[in-house]
Motif scaffolding. Sequence first.
Motif, PDB file in Angstrom:
ATOM      1  N   THR A 105      57.701  34.237  35.059  1.00 14.74           N
ATOM      2  CA  THR A 105      57.140  32.888  35.145  1.00 14.74           C
ATOM      3  C   THR A 105      55.942  32.863  36.091  1.00 14.74           C
ATOM      4  O   THR A 105      54.928  32.226  35.806  1.00 14.74           O
ATOM      5  N   LYS A 106      56.039  33.617  37.208  1.00 13.23           N
ATOM      6  CA  LYS A 106      54.902  33.715  38.137  1.00 13.23           C
ATOM      7  C   LYS A 106      53.678  34.243  37.406  1.00 13.23           C
ATOM      8  O   LYS A 106      52.562  33.750  37.570  1.00 13.23           O
ATOM      9  N   LEU A 107      53.922  35.278  36.576  1.00 11.62           N
ATOM     10  CA  LEU A 107      52.829  35.905  35.829  1.00 11.62           C
ATOM     11  C   LEU A 107      52.227  34.923  34.834  1.00 11.62           C
ATOM     12  O   LEU A 107      51.008  34.780  34.727  1.00 11.62           O
ATOM     13  N   ARG A 108      53.100  34.200  34.120  1.00 13.75           N
ATOM     14  CA  ARG A 108      52.618  33.277  33.092  1.00 13.75           C
ATOM     15  C   ARG A 108      51.873  32.101  33.707  1.00 13.75           C
ATOM     16  O   ARG A 108      50.903  31.600  33.142  1.00 13.75           O
ATOM     17  N   THR A 109      52.310  31.683  34.891  1.00 17.20           N
ATOM     18  CA  THR A 109      51.602  30.595  35.583  1.00 17.20           C
ATOM     19  C   THR A 109      50.202  31.060  35.971  1.00 17.20           C
ATOM     20  O   THR A 109      49.224  30.321  35.787  1.00 17.20           O
ATOM     21  N   ALA A 110      50.112  32.288  36.497  1.00 19.29           N
ATOM     22  CA  ALA A 110      48.808  32.821  36.886  1.00 19.29           C
ATOM     23  C   ALA A 110      47.887  32.881  35.669  1.00 19.29           C
ATOM     24  O   ALA A 110      46.706  32.547  35.752  1.00 19.29           O
ATOM     25  N   ALA A 111      48.441  33.286  34.521  1.00 24.39           N
ATOM     26  CA  ALA A 111      47.638  33.397  33.296  1.00 24.39           C
ATOM     27  C   ALA A 111      47.148  32.025  32.843  1.00 24.39           C
ATOM     28  O   ALA A 111      45.995  31.863  32.455  1.00 24.39           O
ATOM     29  N   GLU A 112      48.035  31.034  32.915  1.00 23.00           N
ATOM     30  CA  GLU A 112      47.661  29.681  32.502  1.00 23.00           C
ATOM     31  C   GLU A 112      46.538  29.132  33.369  1.00 23.00           C
ATOM     32  O   GLU A 112      45.633  28.478  32.887  1.00 23.00           O
ATOM     33  N   GLN A 113      46.628  29.411  34.671  1.00 27.31           N
ATOM     34  CA  GLN A 113      45.623  28.898  35.593  1.00 27.31           C
ATOM     35  C   GLN A 113      44.391  29.789  35.650  1.00 27.31           C
ATOM     36  O   GLN A 113      43.444  29.498  36.380  1.00 27.31           O
ATOM     37  N   GLY A 114      44.417  30.866  34.886  1.00 27.77           N
ATOM     38  CA  GLY A 114      43.273  31.779  34.857  1.00 27.77           C
ATOM     39  C   GLY A 114      43.007  32.439  36.191  1.00 27.77           C
ATOM     40  O   GLY A 114      41.865  32.686  36.559  1.00 27.77           O
ATOM     41  N   GLU A 115      44.082  32.706  36.923  1.00 32.88           N
ATOM     42  CA  GLU A 115      43.908  33.321  38.240  1.00 32.88           C
ATOM     43  C   GLU A 115      44.324  34.781  38.228  1.00 32.88           C
ATOM     44  O   GLU A 115      45.339  35.128  37.629  1.00 32.88           O
ATOM     45  N   PRO A 116      43.565  35.647  38.906  1.00 39.75           N
ATOM     46  CA  PRO A 116      43.984  37.046  39.001  1.00 39.75           C
ATOM     47  C   PRO A 116      45.154  37.173  39.980  1.00 39.75           C
ATOM     48  O   PRO A 116      45.395  36.277  40.778  1.00 39.75           O
ATOM     49  N   ILE A 117      45.858  38.292  39.886  1.00 42.51           N
ATOM     50  CA  ILE A 117      46.979  38.530  40.808  1.00 42.51           C
ATOM     51  C   ILE A 117      46.490  39.443  41.933  1.00 42.51           C
ATOM     52  O   ILE A 117      45.851  40.461  41.667  1.00 42.51           O
ATOM     53  N   SER A 118      46.763  39.066  43.165  1.00 39.77           N
ATOM     54  CA  SER A 118      46.294  39.875  44.299  1.00 39.77           C
ATOM     55  C   SER A 118      47.301  40.970  44.609  1.00 39.77           C
ATOM     56  O   SER A 118      48.084  40.863  45.539  1.00 39.77           O
ATOM     57  N   TRP A 119      47.279  42.041  43.807  1.00 40.66           N
ATOM     58  CA  TRP A 119      48.172  43.169  44.056  1.00 40.66           C
ATOM     59  C   TRP A 119      47.826  43.796  45.402  1.00 40.66           C
ATOM     60  O   TRP A 119      46.658  43.848  45.785  1.00 40.66           O
ATOM     61  N   VAL A 120      48.837  44.280  46.095  1.00 42.24           N
ATOM     62  CA  VAL A 120      48.628  44.937  47.386  1.00 42.24           C
ATOM     63  C   VAL A 120      48.447  46.430  47.141  1.00 42.24           C
ATOM     64  O   VAL A 120      49.255  47.042  46.441  1.00 42.24           O
ATOM     65  N   ARG A 121      47.367  47.009  47.688  1.00 39.32           N
ATOM     66  CA  ARG A 121      47.122  48.436  47.491  1.00 39.32           C
ATOM     67  C   ARG A 121      48.231  49.266  48.135  1.00 39.32           C
ATOM     68  O   ARG A 121      48.630  49.000  49.264  1.00 39.32           O
ATOM     69  N   VAL A 122      48.689  50.277  47.415  1.00 39.69           N
ATOM     70  CA  VAL A 122      49.696  51.192  47.946  1.00 39.69           C
ATOM     71  C   VAL A 122      49.001  52.430  48.514  1.00 39.69           C
ATOM     72  O   VAL A 122      49.256  52.854  49.627  1.00 39.69           O
ATOM     73  N   HIS A 123      48.112  53.017  47.712  1.00 38.23           N
ATOM     74  CA  HIS A 123      47.352  54.192  48.147  1.00 38.23           C
ATOM     75  C   HIS A 123      45.970  53.719  48.547  1.00 38.23           C
ATOM     76  O   HIS A 123      45.310  53.031  47.769  1.00 38.23           O
ATOM     77  N   ARG A 124      45.561  54.095  49.726  1.00 35.12           N
ATOM     78  CA  ARG A 124      44.235  53.664  50.161  1.00 35.12           C
ATOM     79  C   ARG A 124      43.667  54.711  51.093  1.00 35.12           C
ATOM     80  O   ARG A 124      44.135  54.877  52.205  1.00 35.12           O
ATOM     81  N   LEU A 125      42.652  55.426  50.621  1.00 38.16           N
ATOM     82  CA  LEU A 125      41.976  56.388  51.487  1.00 38.16           C
ATOM     83  C   LEU A 125      41.000  55.618  52.364  1.00 38.16           C
ATOM     84  O   LEU A 125      40.537  54.549  51.979  1.00 38.16           O
ATOM     85  N   PRO A 126      40.655  56.169  53.535  1.00 41.46           N
ATOM     86  CA  PRO A 126      39.684  55.474  54.379  1.00 41.46           C
ATOM     87  C   PRO A 126      38.325  55.360  53.669  1.00 41.46           C
ATOM     88  O   PRO A 126      38.054  56.091  52.711  1.00 41.46           O
ATOM     89  N   ASP A 127      37.511  54.452  54.157  1.00 42.60           N
ATOM     90  CA  ASP A 127      36.205  54.177  53.548  1.00 42.60           C
ATOM     91  C   ASP A 127      35.321  55.421  53.488  1.00 42.60           C
ATOM     92  O   ASP A 127      34.499  55.563  52.587  1.00 42.60           O
ATOM     93  N   HIS A 128      35.500  56.340  54.448  1.00 43.97           N
ATOM     94  CA  HIS A 128      34.593  57.497  54.490  1.00 43.97           C
ATOM     95  C   HIS A 128      34.998  58.625  53.539  1.00 43.97           C
ATOM     96  O   HIS A 128      34.465  59.716  53.616  1.00 43.97           O
ATOM     97  N   VAL A 129      35.949  58.381  52.662  1.00 44.66           N
ATOM     98  CA  VAL A 129      36.346  59.399  51.681  1.00 44.66           C
ATOM     99  C   VAL A 129      36.080  58.866  50.276  1.00 44.66           C
ATOM    100  O   VAL A 129      36.398  57.726  49.966  1.00 44.66           O
ATOM    101  N   GLN A 130      35.474  59.686  49.446  1.00 46.94           N
ATOM    102  CA  GLN A 130      35.199  59.303  48.069  1.00 46.94           C
ATOM    103  C   GLN A 130      36.123  60.102  47.157  1.00 46.94           C
ATOM    104  O   GLN A 130      36.049  61.317  47.106  1.00 46.94           O
ATOM    105  N   PHE A 131      36.992  59.401  46.463  1.00 53.32           N
ATOM    106  CA  PHE A 131      37.917  60.071  45.565  1.00 53.32           C
ATOM    107  C   PHE A 131      37.573  59.718  44.120  1.00 53.32           C
ATOM    108  O   PHE A 131      37.141  58.615  43.839  1.00 53.32           O
ATOM    109  N   VAL A 132      37.733  60.679  43.227  1.00 56.78           N
ATOM    110  CA  VAL A 132      37.447  60.436  41.812  1.00 56.78           C
ATOM    111  C   VAL A 132      38.673  60.832  40.999  1.00 56.78           C
ATOM    112  O   VAL A 132      39.141  61.959  41.118  1.00 56.78           O
ATOM    113  N   HIS A 133      39.187  59.946  40.179  1.00 60.82           N
ATOM    114  CA  HIS A 133      40.366  60.301  39.389  1.00 60.82           C
ATOM    115  C   HIS A 133      40.049  61.263  38.248  1.00 60.82           C
ATOM    116  O   HIS A 133      40.700  62.276  38.078  1.00 60.82           O
ATOM    117  N   ASP A 134      39.050  60.934  37.440  1.00 62.64           N
ATOM    118  CA  ASP A 134      38.953  61.611  36.147  1.00 62.64           C
ATOM    119  C   ASP A 134      38.776  63.133  36.216  1.00 62.64           C
ATOM    120  O   ASP A 134      39.352  63.837  35.399  1.00 62.64           O
TER     121      ASP A 134
END
Lengths: 243, 210
Positions: free
Chosen positions: B107-136
């Motif tokens: 219901t939380k998800l559907r309410t966010a969708a109805e209101q056109g609001e993004p969900i503020s997910w909390v980052r789990v993995h976060r390297l410091p700003d001075h590191v550049q990581f590339v997935h692909d």
Amino acid sequence: MVSTPRERKWQMVVDVDRCTGCQACVVACQAENNIPFNSESHFKQGRTFSWIRIERYWEGEFPDVKARFLPFLCQHCDNAPCEPVCPVFATYHNNEGLNVQVYNRCVGTRFCQNNCPYHARFFNYWEPVWPVQMRNSLNPDVTVRGRGIMEKCTFCVQRIRRAELDAKRQEREVRDGDFQPACAQACPTSALVFGDVKDPQSRIHEGLANKRRFRLREELGTEPNVVYLSKVDSEAKEAAGHA
Amino acid sequence: MPKALSRLLIGALVGLVVLGVIVFFVGNAWFGLPVGAQGPEQPIAFPHTVHAGSVESGGLGLDCTFCHRNVDKGAAATVPSVQQCMFCHSKVTGEGSTSPTALAEITKLRTAAEQGEPISWVRVHRLPDHVQFVHDVHIRYLMESPDVIVNSTPAIRQDGTVDAAQTCSTCHGQVATMAKVKQVRALKMGDCVDCHRANNAPTDCAACHY
């Protein structure tokens, strides 16, 4: 398989004859590299940042004066005076001919700045601040440098890396013209040309072969990787002399 | 007991405790292992088990790249937009679900969708700003070198390669079995560089720091 890329050596040619002193490169660099604003008080203290700047000086006697412009940036010297004086190896030469500054390794002794004959290095005396409205305009590919850290022109290494990764995605080598540093891209007269001298196709060879070529303070033996082409008219020789 | 001796004993005891605390924190920082081994609380309790868990274990068996679409194309893996969740959740409301939390969370998800609001997910993995990581680049390399993959036994295809989704466990562990995502690997500089050395990948500082 990890593909080993072709050997590279990045250089820049600056055609002084084409430079009109418009400062577009300066603005582009400032925006691309998250360089904080220079305020009046910073100027007064001589603590401004500009990874690339235009030196302006006058030539001749009134009324026959001419303005001369010389774009100045880190020369990425092969024999860089800044490198051996760093006590923590935060600045070094990599295998692509770049003079690299590892911000997170830097402890802020400023020895490198003292030893640079081109005044190309800048020290963060303050935490950088941007107006709130500009928070989302920072470049995510470039580290924001904190207080106490030395910084300087990187030849837009983030663009080099991006071009390399894009080339890898398409399973090819980086080609000349895939990217340009921000300053060269912004220059309306193409006075700045950037390229890989190990790439025979690169446009940079045209400039390197030019007879007007000279390098700043060549006599110091720093072997800069930025090559200048002198002004065409007769007064230019003197300008080059005390560049 | 003479006063001097008891003072010495108390002093030694306090010193030992202080030393212990210091050793704990320095050691912890050194090895960089996440303390407490708990992921952060998310605004919607999104379970990877239900969506990415294998069909045999009661999940939907969705491919990681179905949601993390950019993971084999660019630097950031990206987290899906609300619209993408609504492919299913415009119908799947959680009503009559066997899971007691489903209705409230969806219901939380559907309410966010109805209101056109993004969900503020909390980052789990976060390297410091001075590191550049590339997935692909990593995903492509691991797809072709299944022997480097750890934390899972990848299903190897006939040509010796694996699916992109089989590679994630190397750095993220078994996300499909996590109700709440947590970091399992240190992902400190030593961790990155050890693997780079072992696989002939770049170790130039300017590969990761700029």
